[in-house]
Design an enzyme around this catalytic site. Structure first.
Site, short mmCIF file in Angstrom:
data_model
loop_
_atom_site.label_atom_id
_atom_site.label_comp_id
_atom_site.label_asym_id
_atom_site.label_seq_id
_atom_site.Cartn_x
_atom_site.Cartn_y
_atom_site.Cartn_z
N ASP A 32 0.83 -1.21 0.00
CA ASP A 32 0.00 0.00 0.00
C ASP A 32 0.87 1.26 0.00
O ASP A 32 0.56 2.24 -0.66
CB ASP A 32 -0.91 0.03 1.23
N GLU A 34 3.91 1.63 -1.14
CA GLU A 34 4.55 1.85 -2.46
C GLU A 34 3.54 2.45 -3.44
O GLU A 34 3.86 3.34 -4.22
CB GLU A 34 5.09 0.52 -3.02
N TYR A 35 2.30 1.97 -3.33
CA TYR A 35 1.24 2.50 -4.19
C TYR A 35 1.02 3.99 -3.89
O TYR A 35 0.97 4.83 -4.79
CB TYR A 35 -0.05 1.70 -3.95
N ASP A 36 0.95 4.31 -2.58
CA ASP A 36 0.75 5.71 -2.18
C ASP A 36 1.88 6.59 -2.68
O ASP A 36 1.67 7.74 -3.05
CB ASP A 36 0.66 5.82 -0.65
N SER A 81 -36.01 -4.12 -15.78
CA SER A 81 -35.87 -4.95 -14.57
C SER A 81 -36.07 -6.41 -14.97
O SER A 81 -36.12 -6.72 -16.16
CB SER A 81 -36.81 -4.45 -13.49
N LEU A 82 -36.15 -7.29 -14.00
CA LEU A 82 -36.24 -8.72 -14.33
C LEU A 82 -37.53 -9.31 -13.78
O LEU A 82 -37.96 -8.95 -12.69
CB LEU A 82 -35.06 -9.46 -13.68
N GLU A 113 -25.85 -16.12 -13.06
CA GLU A 113 -25.09 -15.18 -12.23
C GLU A 113 -25.76 -15.00 -10.87
O GLU A 113 -26.98 -15.10 -10.79
CB GLU A 113 -25.05 -13.80 -12.93
N LYS A 115 -27.46 -12.76 -8.09
CA LYS A 115 -28.15 -11.46 -8.21
C LYS A 115 -27.73 -10.61 -7.01
O LYS A 115 -28.19 -10.83 -5.88
CB LYS A 115 -29.67 -11.65 -8.24
N ASP A 117 -27.34 -7.66 -4.35
CA ASP A 117 -28.34 -6.77 -3.77
C ASP A 117 -27.70 -5.42 -3.49
O ASP A 117 -27.31 -5.11 -2.38
CB ASP A 117 -28.86 -7.40 -2.47
N ARG A 136 -29.81 3.68 -12.08
CA ARG A 136 -30.83 3.14 -12.96
C ARG A 136 -32.06 4.05 -12.97
O ARG A 136 -32.72 4.21 -13.99
CB ARG A 136 -31.21 1.74 -12.48
N GLU A 173 -23.63 -3.59 -10.75
CA GLU A 173 -24.23 -3.36 -9.43
C GLU A 173 -23.17 -2.82 -8.48
O GLU A 173 -22.10 -3.42 -8.36
CB GLU A 173 -24.77 -4.71 -8.91
N TYR A 225 -22.22 -6.60 -15.29
CA TYR A 225 -22.93 -7.76 -15.80
C TYR A 225 -23.77 -7.52 -17.05
O TYR A 225 -24.48 -8.42 -17.49
CB TYR A 225 -23.84 -8.35 -14.72
N LYS A 313 -35.60 -16.36 -7.46
CA LYS A 313 -35.64 -15.82 -6.08
C LYS A 313 -35.30 -16.91 -5.07
O LYS A 313 -35.69 -18.07 -5.23
CB LYS A 313 -37.04 -15.28 -5.80
N CYS A 407 -51.74 5.12 25.62
CA CYS A 407 -50.39 5.23 25.08
C CYS A 407 -49.35 4.89 26.16
O CYS A 407 -49.40 5.47 27.25
CB CYS A 407 -50.16 6.65 24.55
N CYS A 410 -47.44 8.45 26.88
CA CYS A 410 -48.04 9.65 27.49
C CYS A 410 -49.36 9.35 28.18
O CYS A 410 -49.99 10.24 28.73
CB CYS A 410 -48.26 10.72 26.43
N CYS A 425 -52.20 7.05 18.99
CA CYS A 425 -52.19 7.93 20.16
C CYS A 425 -52.55 9.30 19.62
O CYS A 425 -51.96 9.77 18.66
CB CYS A 425 -50.80 7.91 20.78
N CYS A 430 -47.30 14.04 22.66
CA CYS A 430 -46.76 12.79 23.23
C CYS A 430 -45.26 12.72 22.93
O CYS A 430 -44.84 12.93 21.79
CB CYS A 430 -47.49 11.61 22.58
S1 IVH Z 1 -29.21 -8.07 -15.53
C1 IVH Z 1 -32.19 -6.75 -18.50
N1 IVH Z 1 -27.65 -9.23 -13.81
O1 IVH Z 1 -31.42 -6.77 -10.65
C2 IVH Z 1 -31.29 -7.29 -17.48
N2 IVH Z 1 -29.21 -7.62 -12.98
O2 IVH Z 1 -34.35 -6.73 -11.38
C3 IVH Z 1 -31.14 -6.39 -16.35
N3 IVH Z 1 -29.08 -7.24 -10.57
O3 IVH Z 1 -31.77 -3.50 -11.81
C4 IVH Z 1 -30.17 -6.64 -15.36
N4 IVH Z 1 -27.45 -8.64 -10.17
O4 IVH Z 1 -29.99 -3.97 -10.06
C5 IVH Z 1 -28.64 -8.34 -13.98
N5 IVH Z 1 -26.18 -10.31 -12.39
C6 IVH Z 1 -27.16 -9.43 -12.57
C7 IVH Z 1 -27.71 -8.70 -11.50
C8 IVH Z 1 -28.75 -7.81 -11.75
C9 IVH Z 1 -28.28 -7.77 -9.64
C10 IVH Z 1 -30.15 -6.26 -10.30
C11 IVH Z 1 -30.04 -4.96 -11.05
C12 IVH Z 1 -31.31 -4.81 -11.83
C13 IVH Z 1 -32.23 -5.74 -11.11
C14 IVH Z 1 -33.26 -6.27 -12.07
#
Ligand code: IVH
Length: 664
Positions: A32, A34-36, A81-82, A113, A115, A117, A136, A173, A225, A313, A407, A410, A425, A430
């Site tokens: 670290d 050396e990087y600095d 979205s998915l 992949e 997903k 969060d 997004r 993400e 991704y 999910k 309550c 109070c 309440c 309160c």
């Molecule tokens: S693909 C059209 N890949 O999930 C494809 N999304 O519900 C769109 N997310 O807004 C996204 N990991 O925030 C993709 N490996 C992954 C992901 C991913 C998390 C989230 C992302 C997106 C949401 C879709």
């Protein structure tokens, strides 16, 4: 001079390479310090020769001045979205529908992949240089968080490619690891700040800071991704694209696998679900994507999600424990919520000791009693809840639970109005309601008063020092410094933060007032529509209902709130003590009114976001791509496809210098 430029280029190349070894390959080859040292050397030269500082220099990750609000950016291709597959049956259906749509019996190849969060973002590169990035947002437009993204060290400012694509839009993400999240929360607690509820909120909150120095101090990470527009590069499959990403310098998750058929999908999901508790970061499922880009194209999109991908999910995380007690908690609107105090239990890596029971109806429906053994669950962001009672384990003498009639704070009567599920309440003074309102007012999404945490609110109310929001602006250092866990320095910091908050935007103040049914979004709309607090206060039902997003219930809440003299006095006191709003969308002049600009290539004098801000502050608009509405294209160095398009369409093209001259 030539030697200096060569030295600079070499230093930047070296730092970039070490970044990639560290962030992408997880294998640093220098220490670290050396990087600095390399970074310090670079800074020294750049300070001496500021004209040599380029946008892609590692020194440009931090240092931009704080913004007053975020600009919006339109995604060239919407960020969809998915759809969800809740169980194995729905995963099989997904595979079946794909085969049917493509009229094939052959097994489909998928990339699978985890997903993550966190928060989805888009990064835009022109000729290999990072230009701007956004959240997004609603999928069509997001917020311009370029400065904050620049501060994430694992995002390349310049991609590794001698012949970079003209345009590259990379999506991924942004997230934070569990251990970094816990460290950060610990230090927030020490500073009297409110801890983040979970890593996702922490990542989102850190990315949406107006001061990029704050984002820079948060250990954010990214996994890429997906792509938006690609110009100058082509791929056959999603896995080919993912394989190229680390070569360019983008981090990609290391659990991704490609394979054939529905059984492969189910296997992948089970495998990742079993790893979930041991991962360093939060995931809430898996994502399956048809691997062939040609097939993806054929399948196309539904209105909000692609047909070629689905999220698998996970089951909610559940655990069994015992209810030690049930208490009634009173919120800022007086709503009384029964909360089960649990024998602490670990659910998905987090120790849970409270769970919400929502309201009396829910308690009756589930017949939850003190002493019961219950199954609780955590799902995503929401507060843990009691799913069901294990009746077989119930103790003989247990009795049904009924919410108190008065309550607990109070002692005034709790009333449930006709047709409402929530009991309240009714006492505006309160202490629980007072604390709730004050906590809301100082919170991140409202006045964002740094150092004014929940604990401080409680201490100040309990000691009768404050009882409404205008009291906050009359606080002095002596009111704070003698409280438990406070001192001269932290008290001074809090006073400074209060002073700073006096120029918060009007919409933050409106949100902070805690008017029923008026949240963050509605507050912004009110500011945009009425501009001043006086206008909002004097708006009648009719004026309010003219606004598309305001319905009758909200309009009535607003007029009720402002027709109460106590509220008006409180607001006047705030103003008397120096509150002076800054409008979210500042306009300096109307010079650019009705004019739409598109910027392309690297700008020298201005940062892209600064140029955008200038246009907007002077009444104009900035588009991400050339359209019929574009009036001027401002072409910087190495301008690519947009410049060509502008020439083809005879749109006036000006240089950055000419743009600056226009302003003057
Ligand atoms: S693909 C059209 N890949 O999930 C494809 N999304 O519900 C769109 N997310 O807004 C996204 N990991 O925030 C993709 N490996 C992954 C992901 C991913 C998390 C989230 C992302 C997106 C949401 C879709």
């Amino acid at each position: 001079m030539r030697i200096i430029i060569e030295k600079l280029t070499e230093l930047k190349r070296l730092i970039n390479e070490h970044n990639i070894n560290y962030y992408i390959h997880d294998k640093p080859i220098i220490s670290d310090s050396e990087y600095d040292e390399l970074l310090r050397e670079l800074i020294k030269i750049e300070e001496k020769f500021p004209e040599l500082v380029t946008q892609d220099s590692p020194t440009q990750r931090v240092g931009a001045s704080p913004l007053s609000s975020f600009n919006t950016i339109e995604h060239r291709i919407p960020m969809l979205s998915l759809a969800n597959a809740m169980n194995n049956g729905e995963i099989k259906d997904f595979d079946k529908q794909i085969k049917k749509f493509l009229s094939t019996e052959d097994e489909i190849e998928y990339t699978c992949e985890p997903k993550l969060d966190g928060l989805a973002v888009e990064l835009v590169y022109e000729n290999g240089i990072f230009q701007y990035g956004s959240t997004r947002g609603n999928g069509v437009t997001g917020e311009d968080i370029t400065q904050n993204l620049r501060s994430i060290k694992s995002i390349p400012l310049k991609i590794l490619d001698n012949t970079p694509p003209i345009l590259l839009e990379i999506r991924g993400e942004v997230f934070i690891n569990h251990n970094d999240f816990e460290k950060l929360n610990l230090s927030r607690l020490k500073n009297g700040e409110q801890p983040f509820a979970n890593p996702r909120n922490c990542a989102a909150g850190s990315l949406r800071q107006l001061d990029s120095k704050i984002s820079a101090s948060r250990p954010l990470k990214i996994n890429c991704y997906a792509f938006g527009v690609l110009d100058g590069v082509e791929f056959d499959s999603h896995s080919d694209f993912l394989n190229q990403l680390p070569k360019w310098g983008f981090p990609v998750n290391n659990l991704i696998k490609t394979g054939n058929g529905k059984e492969f999908l189910i296997q992948f999901k089970e495998n990742i679900e079993s790893l979930r508790e041991n991962l360093k970061y939060d995931i809430d499922g898996v994502v399956f994507k048809v691997n062939s880009l040609k097939k993806q194209n054929e399948l196309g999109n539904r209105s909000r999600s692609p047909r070629w991908a689905i999220a698998g999910k996970f089951k909610s995380r559940q655990a069994t424990t015992v209810i030690n007690n049930i208490i009634a908690s009173v919120g800022r609107t007086g709503a009384v919520t029964p909360v089960a105090q649990l024998e602490p239990v670990k659910v998905g890596g987090v120790i849970v000791s409270n769970a919400t029971l929502h309201n009396q109806d829910e308690i009756d429906r589930k017949d939850v009693r003190v002493g019961d053994t219950v199954i609780i669950q955590r799902a995503g962001d929401v507060i843990p809840e009691v799913v069901m009672v294990i009746i077989a384990k119930r103790k003989q003498k247990s009795i049904p639970y009924i919410l108190p009639t008065h309550c607990p704070e109070c002692k005034s009567e709790i009333i449930k109005s006709e047709g409402e599920v929530v009991a309240r309440c009714q006492n505006f003074t309160c202490p629980a309601q007072i604390k709730g309102r004050l906590k809301h007012f100082v919170s991140k999404n409202c006045m964002d008063i740094d150092g004014f945490g929940e604990k401080l609110v409680e201490q100040l109310v309990d000691n009768n020092i404050i009882s409404n929001i205008s009291d906050i602006f009359q606080l002095e250092i002596n009111d704070i410094k003698n409280l438990d866990r406070q001192g001269e320095k932290s008290a001074q910091n809090t006073i400074d933060s209060i002073d700073k908050s006096k120029t918060a935007t009007l919409s933050r103040f409106i949100h902070g007032l805690g008017i029923r049914n008026v949240g963050e979004h509605a507050s912004k709309i009110l500011e945009k529509k009425f501009h001043t607090l006086e206008n909002i206060i004097s708006a009648d039902l009719e004026n309010l209902l003219e606004i598309h997003e305001v319905g009758e219930i909200m309009a009535k809440s607003i007029t009720d709130f402002f027709s109460n003299q106590i509220n008006i006095e409180m607001i006047n006191n705030c103003i008397h003590h120096g509150l002076n709003f800054e409008l979210g969308s500042k306009t300096n002049s109307n010079k650019f009114e009705g004019i739409s600009f598109v910027f392309t290539g690297s700008l020298i004098e201005l940062k892209r976001s600064e140029a955008k801000k200038i246009v907007e502050e002077n009444g104009g608009q900035v588009g991400a791509s050339i359209s019929k509405k574009t009036n001027f294209v401002v072409a910087g160095e190495n301008a690519g496809s947009k410049l060509k398009k502008a020439k083809d369409q005879n749109i006036p093209i000006i240089s950055e210098i000419e743009f600056i001259k226009l302003l003057k």
